[in-house]
Scaffold this active site. Structure first.
Site, short mmCIF file in Angstrom:
data_model
loop_
_atom_site.label_atom_id
_atom_site.label_comp_id
_atom_site.label_asym_id
_atom_site.label_seq_id
_atom_site.Cartn_x
_atom_site.Cartn_y
_atom_site.Cartn_z
N ASP A 141 41.26 -30.55 -2.89
CA ASP A 141 42.23 -30.27 -3.95
C ASP A 141 41.63 -30.56 -5.33
OD1 ASP A 141 42.32 -33.06 -3.36
OD2 ASP A 141 44.28 -33.23 -4.34
N GLU A 206 43.58 -35.72 -2.42
CA GLU A 206 42.97 -36.88 -3.08
C GLU A 206 43.53 -37.08 -4.48
OE1 GLU A 206 40.25 -39.12 -5.67
OE2 GLU A 206 40.85 -37.02 -5.86
N ASP A 233 31.37 -41.15 -0.47
CA ASP A 233 32.38 -40.25 -1.05
C ASP A 233 31.91 -39.82 -2.44
OD1 ASP A 233 34.75 -38.85 -1.44
OD2 ASP A 233 36.06 -40.61 -1.33
C1 LIG Z 1 25.57 -47.28 -17.95
C2 LIG Z 1 26.50 -46.58 -17.17
C3 LIG Z 1 27.85 -46.24 -17.76
C4 LIG Z 1 28.58 -45.31 -16.86
C5 LIG Z 1 29.86 -44.91 -17.38
C6 LIG Z 1 30.72 -44.20 -16.40
C7 LIG Z 1 30.30 -42.81 -16.16
C8 LIG Z 1 31.31 -42.05 -15.38
C9 LIG Z 1 30.64 -40.97 -14.62
C10 LIG Z 1 31.29 -40.18 -13.82
C11 LIG Z 1 32.72 -40.32 -13.59
C12 LIG Z 1 33.16 -39.31 -12.65
C13 LIG Z 1 34.29 -39.77 -11.80
C14 LIG Z 1 34.39 -38.77 -10.67
C15 LIG Z 1 35.35 -39.17 -9.64
C16 LIG Z 1 36.67 -38.56 -9.92
C17 LIG Z 1 37.65 -38.96 -8.89
C18 LIG Z 1 39.05 -38.69 -9.32
O1 LIG Z 1 39.34 -37.87 -10.16
N1 LIG Z 1 39.99 -39.40 -8.72
C19 LIG Z 1 41.37 -39.39 -9.10
C20 LIG Z 1 41.68 -40.46 -10.06
O2 LIG Z 1 40.93 -41.40 -10.27
O3 LIG Z 1 42.77 -40.36 -10.67
ZN LIG Z 2 37.60 -36.17 -7.18
ZN LIG Z 3 39.64 -35.79 -9.85
#
Ligand SMILES: CCCCCCCC/C=C\CCCCCCCC(=O)NCC(=O)O
Ligand SMILES: [Zn+2]
Ligand SMILES: [Zn+2]
Length: 514
Positions: A141, A206, A233
């Site tokens: 999703d 999710e 994951d």
């Molecule tokens: C020195 C390092 C600093 C790093 C800073 C963070 C960087 C973030 C990078 C990627 C973030 C991506 C997150 C992807 C997962 C998304 C999952 C999601 O949307 N879940 C639902 C929710 O949380 O609401």
């Molecule tokens: Zn996600």
């Molecule tokens: Zn997401």
């Protein structure tokens, strides 16, 4: 993660940050003789060679995998709310998987089950039943997307622009859904039989907490007595060019994820004629409370969670001046943390974040509103709890007219091991290095939440990582506009899972070189 040049003090410039200059002077005067404390991982010795199928994609395979991926992006599998999902799209997605991955769905090695109506569980039988299985997760999703918000291409078009595929789900998280199954399809085509059993879990909800997908898959596996060696994951990514001073790309493997809580703030006042308003309206009272929460951020807790390990592991990759800071966090952590809190993504690394996501009130221009409500979503730093955050919210709002209601929440997730002898972490690390030899691998904290949080009873070692490249400006693409992935990156992702499946077949990690 955008720690841009202007936010990182340049140590070799006279005009550098004065706070930093003072700190450095102090350090050089007093602690010059102190040994650096940054950790350099000992290299593992000879790996057992299980990777017998070379990670290679023919031009025809590249064309096919791209076609499959584009169709996956074009199916609008949107989760709007817990009670509203695009069911037709989820059904269509099911048919797509069966059509484009014929080997996966027909192999005698693979058992496929639909769980919770639209989620998928695949069990890939390993030849050696004595080896503990592992599991790969991804979700089908996506969050809603509106072209009018400023997309360069319609969000469900999978349009190709300058070598990138644009569309909702391209980095969250259809690149993993399709990448995992595509890798397995190609391995099966080439006669692969895994030694170690593994599971693939594809959730369909999710983005709305995973109660029907991940939770039901976990319950099914629990009922079968399954224990998992490790779980991988979605989550963190390969950061490239977003931390000034770090000139090499770094793959951050999420060894934990933040907690979360949502509160509802509401104010009720008597309605009335807008020509004779009271001094404060329900909207005004609520707006002030919300503004106080935004202004008074939760405390900066840099150094109290796994984010400290990120910088300790990366220290030796920075230039000497940055290295001095990273490797002496006992002295410089407040300096580093104040730099990190300057950007939304790195700020998310160092504190519980406060996000006002919904605000509703008012019925007519000339009627004083009787009621106003706002929802505030907090992502909780590893060293805090839901209860501590709720206490801070109460004391910051501090207005009896504002009702504060707890909607839901959970504490930060346990921290998985990332030691030299931790199977899952080292296998993921090796697979990254096989496909991305130029990348440094380091533990990190996933700032968002994933389906994997439901898996804690099945495994102590849960990792959140997908090898998408994350470059300056990319933070705004997650749940934002112009979500996209380069075609080359999608190919790399397929090869990463291709390698991961084969690397996971080793019985044991190689012993450490002394
Ligand atoms: C020195 C390092 C600093 C790093 C800073 C963070 C960087 C973030 C990078 C990627 C973030 C991506 C997150 C992807 C997962 C998304 C999952 C999601 O949307 N879940 C639902 C929710 O949380 O609401
Ligand atoms: Zn996600
Ligand atoms: Zn997401």
């Amino acid at each position: 993660m955008n720690v841009r040049q202007s936010h990182w003090p340049r140590l070799n410039r006279k005009s550098g940050d004065p706070k930093l200059a003072v700190a450095l002077y102090f350090h050089q005067k007093t602690f010059l003789s102190r040994t650096f404390t940054f950790k350099v991982n000992r290299e593992l010795g000879q790996w057992e060679n299980t990777s017998t199928i070379y990670p290679y994609l023919s031009p025809e395979q590249k064309e096919k995998l791209l076609d499959n991926f584009k169709v996956a992006v074009q199916i609008p599998t949107v989760s709007f709310s817990e009670s509203d999902q695009n069911i037709t799209a989820l059904q269509e997605f099911d048919l797509l998987l069966r059509r484009v991955f014929p080997k996966v769905f027909s192999s005698s090695l693979v058992r496929h089950e639909v769980v919770g109506n639209y989620s998928h569980l695949f069990t890939v039988a390993g030849a050696d039943a004595g080896l503990e299985p592992y599991m790969l997760l991804a979700h089908i999703d996506v969050v809603p997307a509106n072209e009018a918000d400023g997309w360069d291409a319609p969000p469900f078009s999978a349009q190709e622009i300058d070598g990138f595929i644009y569309g909702r789900g391209t980095i969250d998280n259809k690149q993993s859904v399709m990448g995992i199954l595509q890798a397995l399809e190609y391995l099966l085509e080439r006669g692969y039989t895994p030694r170690r059993t593994f599971y693939i879990g594809l959730g369909h909800d999710e983005e709305i907490n995973g109660e029907e997908g991940a939770v039901k898959i976990v319950n099914l596996l629990k009922s079968r007595g399954v224990k998992l060696l490790y779980v991988l994951d979605e989550g963190l990514t390969i950061m490239d060019g977003v931390v000034d001073g770090l000139n090499e790309p770094a793959a951050l493997i999420g060894v934990s994820e933040k907690g979360q809580t949502t509160v509802k703030l509401s104010v009720s006042t008597p309605p009335g004629h807008s020509s004779m308003p009271p001094r404060e309206s329900s909207i005004g009272i609520l707006a002030s409370a919300v503004a106080r929460l935004e202004k008074n951020r939760m405390p900066n807790l840099f150094g109290h969670g796994p984010e400290r390990a990120t910088f300790e592991h990366l220290a030796h990759k920075f230039g000497w001046s940055y290295r001095m800071i990273m490797s002496n966090l006992w002295l410089f952590s407040s300096l580093l943390s104040s730099v990190l809190e300057g950007q939304p993504d790195t700020n998310a690394f160092v504190r519980t974040t406060t996000a006002v996501t919904m605000f509703n009130s008012g019925v007519k221009i000339n009627v004083m509103p009787a009621y106003a409500e706002a929802f505030v979503n907090f992502r909780i730093h590893s060293s805090q709890t839901v209860q501590e955050v709720l206490n801070l919210i109460e004391s910051t709002v501090s207005d009896k007219r504002v009702k504060v209601e707890f909607i839901n929440g959970f504490d930060p997730l346990p921290i998985s091991s990332y030691e030299d002898d931790t199977f899952g972490y080292q296998i993921i690390k090796k697979s990254v290095q096989d496909i991305f030899p130029q990348v440094t691998v380091t533990p990190g904290i996933c700032v968002a939440n994933t389906d994997s949080r439901h898996y804690t009873q099945l495994s102590p070692d849960i990792y959140r990582f997908a090898p998408s490249w994350y470059k300056p400006g990319d933070s705004a693409r997650f749940h934002g506009v112009n979500e996209r992935i380069s075609i080359q990156n999608y190919e790399e992702i397929v090869l990463f899972y291709f390698q991961l499946m084969q690397n996971s077949d080793v019985r044991n990690l190689p012993t450490l070189r002394s």
